[in-house]
Write an enzyme that holds these catalytic residues in place. Structure first.
Site, mmCIF file in Angstrom:
data_model
loop_
_atom_site.group_PDB
_atom_site.id
_atom_site.type_symbol
_atom_site.label_atom_id
_atom_site.label_comp_id
_atom_site.label_asym_id
_atom_site.label_seq_id
_atom_site.Cartn_x
_atom_site.Cartn_y
_atom_site.Cartn_z
ATOM 1 C CB CYS A 112 -0.875 -0.049 1.096
ATOM 2 S SG CYS A 112 -1.937 1.361 1.321
ATOM 3 C CB CYS A 213 -6.633 -1.351 6.670
ATOM 4 S SG CYS A 213 -6.330 -1.377 4.837
#
Length: 399
Positions: A112, A213
């Site tokens: 990410c 997440c």
């Protein structure tokens, strides 16, 4: 110089803050606003907004987007939400699933940072005319002290060792480092929360996110099997000595070093030693079969002042290495030769999984410089275990 090392006044310096909806990035925005910078907050919507609306602490979706908006309203700065769901799926979620299918244990936070945050968002910040992109990561950046690299910056471990995120940022490129700023690098977490309360931010007491997440309640197998059904194909559980001990329901349920939940009872403590993705075999053995002093790396990101080849050929580059996010850097030597790029660990480790990271440092302390690192491709076990594993992998698999 202003506090961000720009040779102009804060009000003439535009900074985009990557806002996740958590306390750290919110305090970054507040500090920069207080110091007079031209601050813009941007939140990336990274995955299904509808599914995450009622999930607090998930980062970059649902309630967290609303929290970031409310913080920006309190601070009096603009706030923008950018839809990066497709990009996040392509560059983070899909590779995460593919890595598990390959028998690895991936770190999606690194992917990410590499792609969505420090590539795409950084490009957006530049398009908005920003001088820098600031984040709430606990790491420090400073001007490179070497006279041979004027204008360049270097990464250092933060003041709060318990919050050190350098392990997840080893892949940050030099170009990205030069543009990024990390205002919390010199603060302990307790001070960050105190500042949030002082600023009257709604997220001051918000809990830190714990899980990956995009994985609800840590059930990553649900996402992986949805994207890659072959990850849940059954196979054999095999001992290093060749004995078939049982069967399993997919290698995605296992990771190197695992002991509990293997699903076999033998009367001896056994650990997952290797995941043979090609043959769908979970290979187990005694704890000593996990021990290693050497890890081979791929996709190495080098942040030293000389080239990687100059530093690591010959006798190698003496440094400190971190093969787990929760461990302190330990003495090591980085090498390059015909076999690849590898790190020799002075103190052995056990249960190192392919797909994890190896971050490199100048020293063990909280002011150590970050020299980059790489993803762990494989570890070389002690000779007897390595020989047994190679023999087993070379043997034919029963139909």
């Amino acid at each position: 110089m202003n506090t961000l090392d720009f040779d102009k006044q804060p009000e003439e310096t535009r900074v985009v803050v990557a806002m996740s909806g958590g306390v750290d990035s919110s305090v970054v925005a507040g500090l920069l606003k207080q110091q007079g910078y031209d601050v813009l907050g941007i939140t990336l919507q990274l995955y299904d907004h509808g599914a995450a609306v009622h999930r607090a602490g998930s980062c970059c979706a649902g309630q967290d987007i609303d929290d970031a908006r409310r913080v920006c309203e309190t601070l009096g700065i603009p706030h923008y939400v950018l839809d990066y769901e497709k990009r996040f799926r392509e560059t983070v979620i899909n590779p995460f699933a593919e890595s598990y299918v390959a028998g690895e244990t991936p770190i999606p936070c690194v992917s990410c940072n590499q792609t969505v945050k420090f590539a795409d968002l950084l490009a957006t910040a530049k398009e908005l005319g920003a001088d820098a992109l600031a984040t709430g990561h606990y790491i420090r950046s400073r001007p490179n002290p070497s006279p041979e690299h004027p204008g360049r910056r270097a990464l250092y471990r933060p003041a709060d060792a318990d919050r050190d995120q350098s392990y997840f940022l080893f892949a940050t490129t030099q170009e990205q480092i030069d543009y990024l700023r990390f205002p919390l690098g010199g603060l302990p977490k307790a001070e960050t929360r105190r500042l949030a309360e002082e600023m009257g931010l709604v997220v001051a007491k918000k809990a830190d996110s714990q899980d990956i997440c995009f994985v609800p309640q840590g059930k990553y197998s649900d996402i992986i099997t949805k994207l890659k059904p072959n990850a849940a194909l059954a196979g054999e559980i095999v001992h290093l000595d060749g004995r078939v001990l049982g069967t399993h329901e997919g290698i995605l349920h296992f990771t190197i070093g695992q002991r509990r939940g293997i699903g076999i009872a033998t009367g001896e403590p056994l650990y997952v030693v290797f995941l043979d993705a090609r043959s769908r075999r979970v290979i187990v053995g005694p704890k000593e079969a996990l021990e290693t002093h050497r890890v081979y790396l791929r996709d190495v990101n080098w942040l030293g002042d000389e080239t990687l080849a100059q530093a690591a050929t010959g006798d190698g580059f003496a440094c400190y290495a971190k093969v787990r996010s929760t461990r302190a850097p330990a003495p090591a030597v980085l090498h390059i030769d015909a076999t690849g790029t590898y790190v020799d660990l002075t103190v052995g480790e056990a249960g190192i999984a392919p797909g994890q990271a190896c971050a490199l440092y100048s020293a063990p302390g909280d002011n150590a410089r970050v020299f980059g690192g790489g993803f762990i491709e494989r570890s070389e076990r002690e000779p007897s275990a390595e020989a047994s594993l190679k023999a087993l992998l070379a043997s034919p698999v029963a139909a």
